[in-house]
Design a protein around this motif. Structure first.
Motif, short mmCIF file in Angstrom:
data_model
loop_
_atom_site.label_atom_id
_atom_site.label_comp_id
_atom_site.label_asym_id
_atom_site.label_seq_id
_atom_site.Cartn_x
_atom_site.Cartn_y
_atom_site.Cartn_z
N ALA A 240 71.63 30.99 72.97
CA ALA A 240 71.79 31.90 71.84
C ALA A 240 71.00 31.40 70.63
O ALA A 240 70.38 32.20 69.91
CB ALA A 240 73.27 32.04 71.49
N ALA A 241 71.01 30.09 70.40
CA ALA A 241 70.26 29.53 69.27
C ALA A 241 68.77 29.73 69.46
O ALA A 241 68.05 30.13 68.53
CB ALA A 241 70.57 28.04 69.14
N SER A 242 68.29 29.48 70.66
CA SER A 242 66.88 29.69 70.98
C SER A 242 66.52 31.16 70.78
O SER A 242 65.47 31.50 70.21
CB SER A 242 66.60 29.26 72.42
OG SER A 242 65.30 29.64 72.82
N ARG A 243 67.39 32.04 71.24
CA ARG A 243 67.16 33.49 71.14
C ARG A 243 67.05 33.94 69.68
O ARG A 243 66.17 34.73 69.33
CB ARG A 243 68.30 34.23 71.85
CG ARG A 243 68.22 35.73 71.82
CD ARG A 243 69.14 36.33 72.87
NE ARG A 243 68.71 35.91 74.20
CZ ARG A 243 69.51 35.30 75.09
NH1 ARG A 243 70.77 35.05 74.79
NH2 ARG A 243 69.03 34.95 76.27
N ARG A 244 67.94 33.43 68.85
CA ARG A 244 67.91 33.83 67.44
C ARG A 244 66.59 33.44 66.77
O ARG A 244 65.97 34.25 66.08
CB ARG A 244 69.08 33.17 66.69
CG ARG A 244 69.10 33.47 65.19
CD ARG A 244 69.25 34.95 64.94
NE ARG A 244 69.11 35.27 63.52
CZ ARG A 244 69.11 36.50 63.05
NH1 ARG A 244 69.23 37.53 63.88
NH2 ARG A 244 68.98 36.74 61.76
N GLN A 245 66.17 32.21 66.97
CA GLN A 245 64.93 31.75 66.33
C GLN A 245 63.73 32.53 66.84
O GLN A 245 62.83 32.90 66.09
CB GLN A 245 64.74 30.26 66.57
CG GLN A 245 63.59 29.64 65.78
CD GLN A 245 63.83 29.71 64.28
OE1 GLN A 245 64.97 29.65 63.82
NE2 GLN A 245 62.76 29.83 63.51
N HIS A 246 63.74 32.81 68.14
CA HIS A 246 62.66 33.57 68.77
C HIS A 246 62.58 34.98 68.19
O HIS A 246 61.49 35.49 67.87
CB HIS A 246 62.90 33.62 70.27
CG HIS A 246 61.92 34.41 71.05
ND1 HIS A 246 62.29 35.45 71.87
CD2 HIS A 246 60.57 34.34 71.13
CE1 HIS A 246 61.21 35.97 72.44
NE2 HIS A 246 60.15 35.32 72.01
N LEU A 247 63.73 35.61 68.01
CA LEU A 247 63.76 36.96 67.44
C LEU A 247 63.23 36.98 66.02
O LEU A 247 62.38 37.80 65.67
CB LEU A 247 65.20 37.50 67.46
CG LEU A 247 65.74 38.04 68.78
CD1 LEU A 247 67.19 38.46 68.60
CD2 LEU A 247 64.91 39.20 69.29
N VAL A 248 63.76 36.08 65.21
CA VAL A 248 63.40 36.06 63.79
C VAL A 248 61.93 35.73 63.58
O VAL A 248 61.26 36.32 62.73
CB VAL A 248 64.29 35.05 63.03
CG1 VAL A 248 63.79 34.85 61.61
CG2 VAL A 248 65.73 35.54 63.01
#
Length: 220
Positions: free
Chosen positions: A73-81
């Motif tokens: 989830a942390a990786s996903r958030r940074q990737h999205l932003v």
């Protein structure tokens, strides 16, 4: 609302997502005037790639299931932003190899920590941003692993070392996810040549989302 178009590819290990994603982008670049962005999860940008290394390191066998889910989830958030959201705002087409559905199937169902728990966790990360369409590449587990071990260039990661039963559970998890989001997820037979898989995806896009082909070079 974003001006771009967001699509994702999902599937069990060895389903051919990475290869199909590259071929799909090549087709879209020839036929669609919008810029195409190819990316992956976990990863896609520097911070997320470092988290990927932690998650998939074959020596990290003691990793707790919830720790694993939180790292995704942390990786996903940074990737999205950092990558996906700016691309969509700029009106680009984003093709992503895996997204939140992977977490639902692998951690929610495969790790038995609950699909709803993982969904809620990821809502904080994605802030309701979901793809317009997801293509699930359906392939028998045995075929997938034959492909993995036949491809000497493919990385063997921590998930590949899991027992067959785990991967069978993940596939069942995907079935549950497909039932949950039938309007968004399209099942594609991936037990065929990658060119045929790619063509099936292209034809589905043209049927369901003709708007992204309105600026098709030379017309449809």
């Amino acid at each position: 609302m974003t001006k771009g178009f967001f699509m994702t590819l999902e599937g069990p290990e060895g389903s051919g997502k990475t290869t199909v994603a590259k071929l799909l982008v090549e087709r879209l670049e020839k036929e669609v005037e919008k810029s195409i962005v190819l990316t992956r999860e976990p990863g896609g940008i520097a911070i997320a790639e470092k988290i990927r290394d932690v998650i998939l390191d074959v020596s990290h066998t003691m990793m707790d299931a919830r720790t694993e889910a939180l790292l995704y989830a942390a990786s996903r958030r940074q990737h999205l932003v950092e990558k996906v959201m700016p691309a969509l705002t700029d009106g680009k087409v984003v093709v992503c190899d895996r997204f939140v559905d992977s977490s639902l199937a692998y951690q929610g169902y495969g790790r038995n920590i609950g699909v709803d728990n993982v969904w809620e966790m990821n809502q904080f990360a994605i802030a309701d941003l979901m793809p317009q369409v997801t293509f699930y590449l359906d392939v028998p587990i045995e075929v997938g692993f034959e492909r993995i071990y036949a491809n000497k260039d493919r990385e063997i990661n921590r998930l590949d070392l899991e027992k067959k039963e785990f991967h069978e559970t993940v596939v069942e998890g995907y079935r549950q996810v497909i039932e949950r989001f039938p309007e968004r997820i399209v099942v594609i037979n991936a037990n065929q040549a990658v060119e045929e898989v790619t063509e099936a995806i292209i034809q589905t896009l043209k049927q369901r989302f003709p708007d992204i082909f309105r600026t098709l070079k030379g017309g449809i």
